[in-house]
Design a protein around this motif. Structure first.
Motif, PDB file in Angstrom:
ATOM      1  N   LEU A 113       0.910 -10.421  -5.833  1.00 55.24           N
ATOM      2  CA  LEU A 113       0.178  -9.212  -6.180  1.00 55.24           C
ATOM      3  C   LEU A 113       1.121  -8.024  -6.313  1.00 55.24           C
ATOM      4  O   LEU A 113       2.079  -7.899  -5.547  1.00 55.24           O
ATOM      5  N   LEU A 114       0.835  -7.155  -7.255  1.00 54.24           N
ATOM      6  CA  LEU A 114       1.567  -5.913  -7.424  1.00 54.24           C
ATOM      7  C   LEU A 114       0.817  -4.808  -6.680  1.00 54.24           C
ATOM      8  O   LEU A 114      -0.357  -4.543  -6.963  1.00 54.24           O
ATOM      9  N   LYS A 115       1.470  -4.181  -5.728  1.00 57.07           N
ATOM     10  CA  LYS A 115       0.866  -3.045  -5.005  1.00 57.07           C
ATOM     11  C   LYS A 115       0.717  -1.880  -5.964  1.00 57.07           C
ATOM     12  O   LYS A 115       1.624  -1.569  -6.732  1.00 57.07           O
ATOM     13  N   ASP A 116      -0.435  -1.252  -5.972  1.00 55.95           N
ATOM     14  CA  ASP A 116      -0.717  -0.179  -6.930  1.00 55.95           C
ATOM     15  C   ASP A 116      -0.139   1.152  -6.467  1.00 55.95           C
ATOM     16  O   ASP A 116      -0.863   2.092  -6.139  1.00 55.95           O
ATOM     17  N   ASN A 117       1.192   1.204  -6.430  1.00 57.94           N
ATOM     18  CA  ASN A 117       1.895   2.445  -6.136  1.00 57.94           C
ATOM     19  C   ASN A 117       3.213   2.430  -6.905  1.00 57.94           C
ATOM     20  O   ASN A 117       4.175   1.793  -6.490  1.00 57.94           O
ATOM     21  N   ALA A 170       4.697   4.865   6.015  1.00 52.34           N
ATOM     22  CA  ALA A 170       4.491   6.206   6.541  1.00 52.34           C
ATOM     23  C   ALA A 170       4.428   7.263   5.439  1.00 52.34           C
ATOM     24  O   ALA A 170       4.128   8.417   5.705  1.00 52.34           O
ATOM     25  N   SER A 171       4.683   6.859   4.206  1.00 52.71           N
ATOM     26  CA  SER A 171       4.714   7.808   3.094  1.00 52.71           C
ATOM     27  C   SER A 171       3.307   8.058   2.550  1.00 52.71           C
ATOM     28  O   SER A 171       2.526   7.134   2.351  1.00 52.71           O
ATOM     29  N   ASP A 172       3.009   9.320   2.293  1.00 48.00           N
ATOM     30  CA  ASP A 172       1.734   9.691   1.676  1.00 48.00           C
ATOM     31  C   ASP A 172       1.839   9.743   0.151  1.00 48.00           C
ATOM     32  O   ASP A 172       0.852  10.008  -0.531  1.00 48.00           O
ATOM     33  N   VAL A 173       3.024   9.513  -0.376  1.00 45.00           N
ATOM     34  CA  VAL A 173       3.243   9.598  -1.819  1.00 45.00           C
ATOM     35  C   VAL A 173       2.637   8.373  -2.491  1.00 45.00           C
ATOM     36  O   VAL A 173       2.960   7.233  -2.159  1.00 45.00           O
ATOM     37  N   LYS A 174       1.726   8.626  -3.405  1.00 47.50           N
ATOM     38  CA  LYS A 174       1.049   7.548  -4.130  1.00 47.50           C
ATOM     39  C   LYS A 174       0.956   7.925  -5.597  1.00 47.50           C
ATOM     40  O   LYS A 174       0.694   9.075  -5.934  1.00 47.50           O
ATOM     41  N   LYS A 175       1.179   6.937  -6.439  1.00 46.06           N
ATOM     42  CA  LYS A 175       1.054   7.132  -7.881  1.00 46.06           C
ATOM     43  C   LYS A 175       0.585   5.810  -8.478  1.00 46.06           C
ATOM     44  O   LYS A 175       1.355   4.856  -8.533  1.00 46.06           O
ATOM     45  N   PRO A 176      -0.666   5.726  -8.899  1.00 49.75           N
ATOM     46  CA  PRO A 176      -1.160   4.469  -9.469  1.00 49.75           C
ATOM     47  C   PRO A 176      -0.401   4.116 -10.750  1.00 49.75           C
ATOM     48  O   PRO A 176       0.040   4.988 -11.495  1.00 49.75           O
ATOM     49  N   GLU A 211       1.876  -0.225 -17.749  1.00 38.98           N
ATOM     50  CA  GLU A 211       2.926  -0.539 -16.774  1.00 38.98           C
ATOM     51  C   GLU A 211       2.579  -1.823 -16.022  1.00 38.98           C
ATOM     52  O   GLU A 211       3.456  -2.675 -15.800  1.00 38.98           O
ATOM     53  N   ILE A 212       1.333  -1.969 -15.639  1.00 36.29           N
ATOM     54  CA  ILE A 212       0.879  -3.186 -14.952  1.00 36.29           C
ATOM     55  C   ILE A 212       1.099  -4.388 -15.857  1.00 36.29           C
ATOM     56  O   ILE A 212       1.658  -5.407 -15.431  1.00 36.29           O
ATOM     57  N   ALA A 213       0.678  -4.275 -17.103  1.00 35.54           N
ATOM     58  CA  ALA A 213       0.814  -5.379 -18.054  1.00 35.54           C
ATOM     59  C   ALA A 213       2.282  -5.750 -18.250  1.00 35.54           C
ATOM     60  O   ALA A 213       2.627  -6.940 -18.314  1.00 35.54           O
ATOM     61  N   SER A 214       3.142  -4.761 -18.333  1.00 35.99           N
ATOM     62  CA  SER A 214       4.568  -5.011 -18.538  1.00 35.99           C
ATOM     63  C   SER A 214       5.194  -5.732 -17.339  1.00 35.99           C
ATOM     64  O   SER A 214       5.945  -6.695 -17.505  1.00 35.99           O
ATOM     65  N   ILE A 215       4.879  -5.279 -16.138  1.00 34.53           N
ATOM     66  CA  ILE A 215       5.413  -5.911 -14.925  1.00 34.53           C
ATOM     67  C   ILE A 215       4.850  -7.322 -14.787  1.00 34.53           C
ATOM     68  O   ILE A 215       5.581  -8.266 -14.485  1.00 34.53           O
TER      69      ILE A 215
END
Length: 142
Positions: free
Chosen positions: A25-29, A111-117, A122-126
């Motif tokens: 699975l790819l984590k959505d961050n 511990a990071s609050d930084v998130k970027k879906p 990008e999902i398709a490419s990975i």
């Protein structure tokens, strides 16, 4: 044994593949190249040492293969691999590419609050790159 992916893992990831009874699975961050491997194991088996020797070999072999993919595809400075499960007890292994320029460096991604879906392309490419890599790796094993 029936397998059901923990809802929290399912909600925060995108499926890449299922190999050797393991969900990749790819984590959505998009801030971190982060892959999860979730082996289909009996409830109550949470840590790698609880696997029988054959299953342990299958799972750790896949961890190695996915580690190579993350290293080659994302070119991180460091690769972190961990089977923690303090919050979600279902066995899962994190493979996180880390770079000195990432927003959590040198601290932990947890511990990071930084998130970027990820964006859909990008999902398709990975997903495409990972599947191509995994197919090539599986062909070499034959």
């Amino acid at each position: 044994m029936s397998f059901e992916l923990h809802p929290r893992l399912a909600a925060g990831t995108h499926p890449i593949a299922v190999l050797n009874g393991c969900h990749v699975l790819l984590k959505d961050n998009a801030c971190f190249p982060w892959i999860l491997i979730v082996p289909e194991v009996e409830e109550g088996i949470e840590d790698l040492h609880q696997l029988d020797a054959a299953r342990y070999e299958e799972v750790t072999s896949l961890v190695r293969t996915i580690s190579i993919f993350v290293s080659e595809h994302f070119s991180p400075d460091k690769l972190n691999v961990a089977c923690i499960g303090n919050v979600v007890r279902q066995m899962h292994i994190h493979l996180v590419g880390r770079s000195e320029s990432d927003p959590a460096w040198p601290g932990t991604v947890w511990a990071s609050d930084v998130k970027k879906p990820y964006l859909p392309d990008e999902i398709a490419s990975i997903r495409h790159a990972a599947r191509r890599f995994l197919n090539e790796e599986l062909d070499q094993d034959d």
